[in-house]
Write a protein that holds these residues in place. Structure first.
Motif, PDB file in Angstrom:
ATOM      1  N   SER A 186       0.686  -1.213  -0.101  1.00 26.14           N
ATOM      2  CA  SER A 186      -0.302  -0.241   0.009  1.00 26.14           C
ATOM      3  C   SER A 186       0.970   1.256   0.122  1.00 26.14           C
ATOM      4  CB  SER A 186      -1.323  -0.162   1.570  1.00 26.14           C
ATOM      5  OG  SER A 186      -0.515  -0.128   2.081  1.00 26.14           O
ATOM      6  N   GLY A 242       1.275   2.981  -3.073  1.00 26.66           N
ATOM      7  CA  GLY A 242       0.006   3.852  -3.367  1.00 26.66           C
ATOM      8  C   GLY A 242       0.899   5.458  -3.423  1.00 26.66           C
ATOM      9  N   GLU A 248      -2.525  -4.963 -11.480  1.00 24.50           N
ATOM     10  CA  GLU A 248      -2.379  -4.247 -10.086  1.00 24.50           C
ATOM     11  C   GLU A 248      -1.489  -2.791 -10.856  1.00 24.50           C
ATOM     12  OE1 GLU A 248      -2.545  -4.494  -6.400  1.00 24.50           O
ATOM     13  OE2 GLU A 248      -3.665  -5.353  -7.688  1.00 24.50           O
ATOM     14  N   ALA A 302      -4.351  -1.181 -10.857  1.00 28.91           N
ATOM     15  CA  ALA A 302      -5.930  -0.254  -9.952  1.00 28.91           C
ATOM     16  C   ALA A 302      -5.009   0.982 -10.055  1.00 28.91           C
ATOM     17  CB  ALA A 302      -5.967  -2.216  -9.513  1.00 28.91           C
ATOM     18  N   LEU A 303      -4.262   0.527  -9.720  1.00 28.51           N
ATOM     19  CA  LEU A 303      -2.685   1.453  -9.256  1.00 28.51           C
ATOM     20  C   LEU A 303      -3.117   2.550  -9.786  1.00 28.51           C
ATOM     21  CD1 LEU A 303      -1.016   2.866  -6.573  1.00 28.51           C
ATOM     22  CD2 LEU A 303       0.889   2.171  -8.945  1.00 28.51           C
ATOM     23  N   ARG A 337      -5.733   3.927 -11.951  1.00 25.81           N
ATOM     24  CA  ARG A 337      -7.331   3.707 -11.216  1.00 25.81           C
ATOM     25  C   ARG A 337      -7.240   4.597 -10.198  1.00 25.81           C
ATOM     26  NH1 ARG A 337      -8.642  -1.167 -13.638  1.00 25.81           N
ATOM     27  NH2 ARG A 337      -9.002  -1.969 -11.773  1.00 25.81           N
ATOM     28  N   MET A 338      -7.013   4.030  -9.280  1.00 22.01           N
ATOM     29  CA  MET A 338      -7.587   5.063  -8.019  1.00 22.01           C
ATOM     30  C   MET A 338      -6.479   6.431  -7.679  1.00 22.01           C
ATOM     31  SD  MET A 338      -5.104   5.480  -4.849  1.00 22.01           S
ATOM     32  CE  MET A 338      -3.591   4.113  -5.053  1.00 22.01           C
ATOM     33  N   GLU A 391      -9.092   7.330  -0.380  1.00 17.42           N
ATOM     34  CA  GLU A 391      -8.973   6.728  -1.928  1.00 17.42           C
ATOM     35  C   GLU A 391      -7.665   5.141  -1.576  1.00 17.42           C
ATOM     36  OE1 GLU A 391     -10.866   6.881  -5.270  1.00 17.42           O
ATOM     37  OE2 GLU A 391     -11.321   8.001  -4.381  1.00 17.42           O
ATOM     38  N   TRP A 436      -8.740   1.436  -2.452  1.00 16.38           N
ATOM     39  CA  TRP A 436      -8.187   0.738  -3.142  1.00 16.38           C
ATOM     40  C   TRP A 436      -7.050  -0.237  -2.100  1.00 16.38           C
ATOM     41  CZ3 TRP A 436      -1.974   0.587  -2.543  1.00 16.38           C
ATOM     42  CH2 TRP A 436      -1.863   0.165  -3.739  1.00 16.38           C
ATOM     43  N   GLN A 437      -7.178  -0.718  -1.056  1.00 15.92           N
ATOM     44  CA  GLN A 437      -5.540  -1.542  -0.044  1.00 15.92           C
ATOM     45  C   GLN A 437      -7.340  -2.327   0.588  1.00 15.92           C
ATOM     46  OE1 GLN A 437      -3.796   0.258   3.371  1.00 15.92           O
ATOM     47  NE2 GLN A 437      -3.548  -1.378   4.298  1.00 15.92           N
ATOM     48  N   SER A 473      -9.538  -3.137  -1.008  1.00 16.88           N
ATOM     49  CA  SER A 473     -10.007  -4.309  -2.747  1.00 16.88           C
ATOM     50  C   SER A 473      -9.635  -5.464  -2.648  1.00 16.88           C
ATOM     51  CB  SER A 473     -10.629  -3.782  -3.717  1.00 16.88           C
ATOM     52  OG  SER A 473      -8.938  -3.092  -3.699  1.00 16.88           O
ATOM     53  N   ARG A 492      -1.615  -5.621  -0.928  1.00 18.48           N
ATOM     54  CA  ARG A 492      -1.401  -4.033  -0.192  1.00 18.48           C
ATOM     55  C   ARG A 492      -1.590  -4.050   0.735  1.00 18.48           C
ATOM     56  NH1 ARG A 492      -6.590  -3.540  -5.024  1.00 18.48           N
ATOM     57  NH2 ARG A 492      -5.540  -3.901  -6.963  1.00 18.48           N
TER      58      ARG A 492
END
Length: 239
Positions: free
Chosen positions: A102, A105, A145, A148-149, A151-152, A190, A194-195, A197, A202
């Motif tokens: 995480s 991110g 991954e 997803a990163l 998008r977040m 956010e 994200w984490q 999910s 993460r």
């Protein structure tokens, strides 16, 4: 897309680097690079099934991959940078931050909220990140991954632009402070979404044990984000 794996992030900060060093590193932020040299390096990573996202700016160069493949993904680009920096005074003292899980991110979103808190820079961050994702995907170096990163991070940047008054010329210093706190709240929201999910990939590893400290200073022991006391680039060996 390549299979998911825990993320690994490396950021070279050249904000206060000598002019000659900055000139070498800012080379990667030029639009022309995306069509040739950087594309070749990303395609090489894609061929090796090593996810790689490269985000450049006027202040830093960030590489993101997965924990299992980050050495293979990062090495060719870092080798090119090291070769060009050899003989340039000051490059060995460049700060390099690394993060995983995480914290990768969090490190990426740190780039979206610069010290100046200027809204144009936040919008530019989202634009550059989307472009980096498109290029990585076109070269076969993208992964679930990484997607997803991105998008977040883009969602967080968009929310900061829409829900705060950061960077507005008519904002008072007190209002700017409040808006900065609001932006930080958005970032945390956010990051948590994200984490949560995918917590297996993460999560953060805190606190850090003595065995994990390695070459890092003692005051950094409770964070997975590290600033190396010796230059990572100076230790890089090329075959």
């Amino acid at each position: 897309m390549l299979p998911p794996d825990c993320l690994h992030c490396l950021t070279i900060d050249f904000t206060h680097a000598p002019v000659a060093v900055r000139a070498v590193l800012m080379h990667w932020s030029q639009a022309s690079v995306a069509s040739d040299e950087l594309r070749d390096l990303l395609c090489e990573a894609g061929s090796a099934a090593a996810p790689l996202l490269v985000l450049s700016s006027q202040r830093s160069l960030t590489l993101i991959s997965t924990s299992h493949k980050h050495v293979r993904a990062f090495r060719p680009l870092l080798a090119v940078i090291r070769e060009r920096l050899l003989g340039v005074a000051g490059w060995r003292t460049l700060p390099v931050r690394i993060a995983s899980g995480s914290d990768a991110g969090r490190e990426l979103l740190r780039l979206a909220l610069p010290d100046s808190r200027a809204l144009p820079q936040i919008d530019d961050f989202a634009r550059r990140l989307r472009a980096a994702a498109v290029l990585s995907s076109a070269c076969g170096a993208f992964s679930g991954e990484l997607s997803a990163l991105v998008r977040m991070a883009v969602q967080a940047a968009n929310r900061v632009s829409q829900e705060t008054r950061l960077g507005r010329p008519d904002s008072s210093p007190a209002e700017s402070e409040l808006e900065t706190m609001d932006a930080q709240r958005i970032v945390e929201e956010e990051l948590v979404a994200w984490q949560s999910s995918s917590p297996a990939l993460r999560t953060s590893r805190r606190p850090v044990s003595d065995a994990d400290i390695g070459p890092f200073r003692g005051e950094e022991r409770h964070s997975v984000v590290r600033v190396r006391s010796t230059s990572l680039l100076s230790k890089l060996r090329t075959a």
